[in-house]
Structure formats: C-alpha cells, structure tokens
Design an enzyme around this catalytic site. Structure first.
Site, mmCIF file in Angstrom:
data_model
loop_
_atom_site.group_PDB
_atom_site.id
_atom_site.type_symbol
_atom_site.label_atom_id
_atom_site.label_comp_id
_atom_site.label_asym_id
_atom_site.label_seq_id
_atom_site.Cartn_x
_atom_site.Cartn_y
_atom_site.Cartn_z
ATOM 1 N N LYS A 150 0.894 -1.380 -0.082
ATOM 2 C CA LYS A 150 0.072 0.098 0.024
ATOM 3 C C LYS A 150 0.837 1.143 0.056
ATOM 4 O O LYS A 150 1.928 1.340 0.321
ATOM 5 C CB LYS A 150 -0.932 -0.051 1.181
ATOM 6 N N TYR A 158 -12.481 -1.452 -3.639
ATOM 7 C CA TYR A 158 -13.001 -1.344 -2.066
ATOM 8 C C TYR A 158 -14.701 -1.525 -1.918
ATOM 9 O O TYR A 158 -14.860 -1.017 -0.997
ATOM 10 C CB TYR A 158 -12.395 -0.333 -1.288
ATOM 11 N N PHE A 167 -14.938 3.989 7.328
ATOM 12 C CA PHE A 167 -13.972 4.118 6.814
ATOM 13 C C PHE A 167 -13.617 4.378 5.299
ATOM 14 O O PHE A 167 -12.401 4.610 4.886
ATOM 15 C CB PHE A 167 -12.800 3.341 7.584
ATOM 16 N N ARG A 212 -2.200 -14.432 4.573
ATOM 17 C CA ARG A 212 -2.897 -13.899 5.644
ATOM 18 C C ARG A 212 -2.067 -14.051 6.909
ATOM 19 O O ARG A 212 -2.062 -13.109 7.562
ATOM 20 C CB ARG A 212 -4.512 -14.274 5.262
ATOM 21 N N THR A 250 -5.491 -6.913 10.764
ATOM 22 C CA THR A 250 -5.478 -5.662 10.103
ATOM 23 C C THR A 250 -4.938 -4.775 10.743
ATOM 24 O O THR A 250 -4.198 -3.797 10.085
ATOM 25 C CB THR A 250 -7.102 -5.664 9.988
ATOM 26 N N ARG A 266 2.517 -6.774 8.981
ATOM 27 C CA ARG A 266 2.004 -5.657 9.503
ATOM 28 C C ARG A 266 2.531 -5.248 10.871
ATOM 29 O O ARG A 266 2.577 -4.205 11.029
ATOM 30 C CB ARG A 266 0.525 -5.755 9.687
ATOM 31 N N ASN A 272 -1.974 0.145 6.858
ATOM 32 C CA ASN A 272 -1.381 -1.198 7.312
ATOM 33 C C ASN A 272 -0.555 -1.873 6.048
ATOM 34 O O ASN A 272 -0.511 -3.184 6.382
ATOM 35 C CB ASN A 272 -2.683 -1.981 7.876
ATOM 36 N N HIS A 289 -2.085 -5.389 1.482
ATOM 37 C CA HIS A 289 -3.393 -5.982 1.523
ATOM 38 C C HIS A 289 -3.338 -7.254 1.053
ATOM 39 O O HIS A 289 -2.149 -7.733 0.492
ATOM 40 C CB HIS A 289 -4.366 -5.330 -0.030
ATOM 41 N N GLU A 344 -9.406 -10.281 -7.827
ATOM 42 C CA GLU A 344 -8.442 -9.203 -7.737
ATOM 43 C C GLU A 344 -7.100 -9.210 -8.385
ATOM 44 O O GLU A 344 -6.768 -8.271 -8.982
ATOM 45 C CB GLU A 344 -8.029 -9.259 -6.045
#
Ligand code: CMP
Length: 142
Positions: free
Chosen positions: A11, A51, A59, A87, A93, A104, A114, A117, A128
């Site tokens: 990100k 998103y 948010f 993950r 998150t 993270r 964070n 993704h 995606e």
C-alpha cells in the site's frame, strides 16, 4: 489460480516509505514467489471499485483517499495454500493486534495505513488478480 496464488498490494504508506523491497524479501524468505508485479497509482474510480465491498463502512472515504495518495504495488504471489499462508504472514488488520514477525507488525503504521492488502479467499484472489493484471500477464507467470 488453483488455490496456489494470492493477490497482494504493497500500500502507499509502505511503498512511499521505501519498504517495498524489504516486504518482498521478507515474503520470499517465507517461500512466496512473485509471479506478477507492477507499480501504479490507483485512480479514485479504481480504488472505489476495488473496495466496493466496504462502501457502507465509516472508513470507506478515508480508505479511498489513502489508497489513491501515492503509488502502490500489486503483486501476484505463489505458495501452497497461498491465500491462507499469506494472511498468516501479514497478520491482523490492525498492526497493534498483529503477531510478532508478521508484515503488519514489522512494517505497518496503523489500522488504515497497514502496509499490505491480501485477498481473503481463492475466489477473491482470482478476481483481484484480474483487476490488476491482464490474462497475458497472468498466463505468462505460470
Ligand atoms: P485490508 O483488510 O487490506 O482492506 C480493507 C482496508 O480498510 C484495511 O485493509 C484497512 O486499510 C482499512 N480498514 C479496515 N478497518 C478499518 C478501520 N476500522 N479504520 C480505518 N481503516 C480500516
């Protein structure tokens, strides 16, 4: 992607802080292979679409603003059980809740900023990956 690939995004917070190389090296060290990659700045329309599932969340607008604030780096990563393994590797998150050694915990700033993704299912990983990469790019990486 036969369950062996997932879609990651480094990100804008992590990319602009020069952490992309460290994050990729960290993931490669855990057995992930980069199969496709690009550097791009999401348009507002792209971020809103990507998103869309979060459209009703408080948010959402802030997330779109953040994700369009600078370049990011979508990646297709391959490993056995890629979605679950990735993950696990990135952690919760919110970096405050992420386990030690996760991406993270190591690299993220906050629950919104964070660092990365990760797709949450094989079906979304496929969808995606196609959002960012052409059929030719995804086939060439096989
Ligand atoms: P990710 O899980 O990759 O996709 C949804 C993103 O929304 C999430 O990462 C965070 O960047 C952001 N997000 C999720 N929950 C919150 C929250 N409570 N406040 C701010 N941002 C959030």
């Amino acid at each position: 992607m036969a369950g062996a690939r997932t879609l990651a995004i480094i990100k804008p917070d992590a990319f602009s802080a020069g952490k992309a190389g460290k994050i990729i090296a960290h993931l490669e060290g855990q057995g992930f292979a980069v199969r496709a990659a690009r550097v791009m700045r999401l348009t507002q329309a792209q971020a809103e679409e990507f998103y869309a599932v979060h459209r009703e969340r408080p948010f959402y607008r802030s997330l779109v603003t953040f994700m369009t604030s600078g370049p990011c780096m979508p990646l297709v990563l391959e490993k056995a059980n890629a979605v679950t393994a990735y993950r696990d590797a990135i952690g919760a998150t919110d970096p405050a809740d992420a386990k030690p050694g996760t991406v993270r915990k190591l690299f993220a700033e906050s629950k919104e900023r964070n660092a990365v993704h990760g797709s949450d299912s094989d079906e979304n990983a496929e969808r995606e990956a196609r959002f960012f990469f052409s059929d030719a790019e995804l086939l060439a990486a096989r």
